[in-house]
Scaffold this motif. Structure first.
Motif, PDB file in Angstrom:
ATOM      1  N   PHE A  83     -41.833 -84.157 -31.783  1.00 10.47           N
ATOM      2  CA  PHE A  83     -42.369 -83.027 -31.026  1.00 10.47           C
ATOM      3  C   PHE A  83     -42.653 -81.881 -32.001  1.00 10.47           C
ATOM      4  N   THR A  85     -42.707 -78.766 -32.089  1.00 14.35           N
ATOM      5  CA  THR A  85     -42.338 -77.490 -31.482  1.00 14.35           C
ATOM      6  C   THR A  85     -42.555 -76.347 -32.479  1.00 14.35           C
ATOM      7  N   SER A 421     -47.030 -84.825 -28.743  1.00 10.03           N
ATOM      8  CA  SER A 421     -46.279 -83.567 -28.566  1.00 10.03           C
ATOM      9  C   SER A 421     -45.032 -83.680 -27.703  1.00 10.03           C
ATOM     10  N   ARG A 422     -44.793 -84.783 -27.039  1.00  8.44           N
ATOM     11  CA  ARG A 422     -43.696 -84.834 -26.059  1.00  8.44           C
ATOM     12  C   ARG A 422     -43.404 -86.264 -25.657  1.00  8.44           C
ATOM     13  N   ASP A 458     -43.100 -91.978 -24.953  1.00  8.70           N
ATOM     14  CA  ASP A 458     -44.331 -91.297 -25.345  1.00  8.70           C
ATOM     15  C   ASP A 458     -45.548 -92.206 -25.395  1.00  8.70           C
ATOM     16  N   PHE A 472     -44.484 -84.412 -16.814  1.00  5.34           N
ATOM     17  CA  PHE A 472     -44.005 -83.671 -17.976  1.00  5.34           C
ATOM     18  C   PHE A 472     -44.241 -82.186 -17.742  1.00  5.34           C
TER      19      PHE A 472
END
Length: 500
Positions: A83, A85, A421-422, A458, A472
């Protein structure tokens, strides 16, 4: 209060002291290799070699991956499953979060590791995955902090290997004068980077428990894995821990990862074999070519006989993993969505004579300016999806929105869909909505729903003529969404979420 603050500061300093900087240097260039015993071919390697060694680190570490591009075309790298972040510019999809790294130039990717699990790093601009530019990235728990007990940690990577470069397959696919789809080549299977027929032995000691990490770094083919004579319990999917779940076999699609716990027998009287079958249901079967099974030795004692009864791949009652049956380790309930988005994926004939893929009738084409640059420079207009270009197929998400994403696939191919990303919750599978007649083999698909703690992952494999519902929470990313069959991504099954 002062004592509490001092204790917190001491703990923070101790954690910082334990964290490591893991420096990795890759000179990326062409190599000539014979990876499957058939013939030499040009490939893309690192520091003059293939396969590429795994990157290993511990949660809390920082990996600094410096790549020097010695090719004749730009490239980018993506750490699949991490991820990004507060670091979305390090995610890597070309012309979304960055420009390509030009030939002769270098770039350093910085990954602050806040997750544990099984991940991988691969090229993300010219589909260099297929030509070998892919490597495992393993992020370990800190000592004594893993939620499961095991004695050893073993990695099995699976790759499909074609005799021709991806550029040749791309050219044939896009040629309007060629039949579509063009004849599929038959890939060989590689296990831990070498010909599956020569795979290295696994060594088990009686009574010990092993964590097997199973990672498909392939381009098009799935791998079915089983370990006859042993019980396997799934504990990780795509970097997310799950409640232990007993299975006999796992069908691993490209980009998917699993960890299973296996307890060795107490006796050394027999050795065993694991099975790994490379296959693609949409490629016509041909004896000796596809599907193709590779057997790997599991050695308890050198010279002991093999338990040949376990060579049978799928005995009656054989239980394949269904990811919808898994439960999240942390018991997180289903998210409550406040926005629904539907995507239809498919393929259609264009006026150019080419057959191209699409999402919601838009075939992706990369923007001239990276999407991230546009989002950061357009002010209030960044909330208008039109500024990202019509073929980018952008959808703008507000920070904190809980999205229920339904992906409908009314075609006769499965699709491993990856969302950058997630991770996301897998909520439901069911029969696709189709404008055209559905073949008889796919008319009895039933709805399957997750339980009270949906699994997270994912990369989700959407079966033929099926839909999937995912949930999500939107964050602050430029998020690529695409099929992980490289050929499908190349011909347009790709889009982007612009978040926050």
């Amino acid at each position: 209060m002062k004592l509490l603050c001092i204790a917190s500061l001491t703990s923070a300093l101790a954690s910082a002291a334990l964290a490591a900087r893991v420096a990795v240097n890759w000179d990326i260039g062409y190599v000539s290799v014979d990876r499957d015993g058939h013939s030499l071919r040009r490939a893309v390697g690192v520091n003059g070699a293939l396969p590429i060694a795994p990157i290993e680190a511990t949660i809390g570490d920082t990996v600094e991956l410096t790549v020097r591009n010695l090719l004749d075309k730009p490239l980018t790298m993506h750490a699949h499953g991490l991820f990004p972040t507060n670091n979305t510019h390090m995610d890597g999809p070309g012309m979304l979060t960055q420009c390509g790294i030009p030939p002769g130039d270098s770039f350093t990717y910085v990954y602050h590791l806040e997750q544990t699990g099984t991940f991988w790093v691969h090229e993300h601009l010219f589909h260099g995955i297929s030509d070998g530019l892919r490597a495992p990235l393993i992020v370990y728990d800190k000592p004594n902090q893993a939620p499961f007990d095991y004695d050893d940690d073993l990695l099995l990577t699976f790759e499909d290997w074609f005799q021709e470069e991806f550029a040749d397959r791309e050219m044939r696919t896009l040629d309007p004068n060629q039949k579509f789809p063009p004849p599929h080549g038959y890939a060989s299977g590689l296990i831990n980077g070498i010909d599956g027929n020569r795979t290295h032995e696994l060594h088990f000691e009686p009574g010990k428990t092993y964590r097997l990490r199973l990672l498909n770094m392939g381009d098009l083919n799935s791998f079915q894995f089983s370990l006859p004579g042993h019980s396997m319990h799934v504990i990780e999917v795509d970097g997310e821990y799950t409640k232990p779940h007993a299975v006999d076999g796992i069908d691993i699609y490209p980009a998917q990862r699993y960890s299973v716990l296996v307890r060795a027998h107490d006796s050394i009287q027999c050795n065993y074999r694991f099975n790994s079958t490379i296959h693609a249901r949409f490629i016509p079967a041909q004896v000796g070519m596809t599907p193709r099974t590779y057997l790997g030795d599991v050695i308890y004692h050198q010279g002991a006989p093999f338990n040949n009864a376990t060579d049978v791949y799928a005995a009656p009652g054989f239980k394949w993993l269904e990811d919808i049956e898994l439960q999240a380790f942390n018991d997180a309930p289903p998210l409550t969505p406040n926005r629904q988005i539907s995507l239809d994926i498919g393929n259609q004939l264009y006026s150019t004579g080419q057959h191209l893929d699409h999402i919601n009738n838009v075939t992706f084409a990369p923007p001239r300016v990276p999407t991230l640059f546009t989002a950061l420079s357009m002010g209030a207009l960044a909330l208008d999806a039109r500024v990202y270009g019509p073929q980018t197929n952008a959808i703008v998400l507000r920070h904190g929105e809980v999205i229920e994403l339904t992906i409908n696939s009314a075609n006769q191919m499965p699709h491993p869909i990856h969302i950058h990303s997630r991770s996301f919750q897998v909520i439901e599978y069911g029969p696709a909505v189709s404008q055209f007649p559905v073949p008889a083999d796919y008319q009895n698909i039933t709805v399957r729903r997750s339980g009270n703690a949906p699994p997270r992952r994912d990369t989700v494999a959407i079966p033929e003529y099926s839909y999937v519902k995912l949930r999500f929470t939107a964050g602050s990313f430029i998020t690529a969404v695409h099929c992980h069959f490289s050929i499908h991504s190349m011909i347009g099954m790709f889009m982007v979420f612009v978040e926050s």
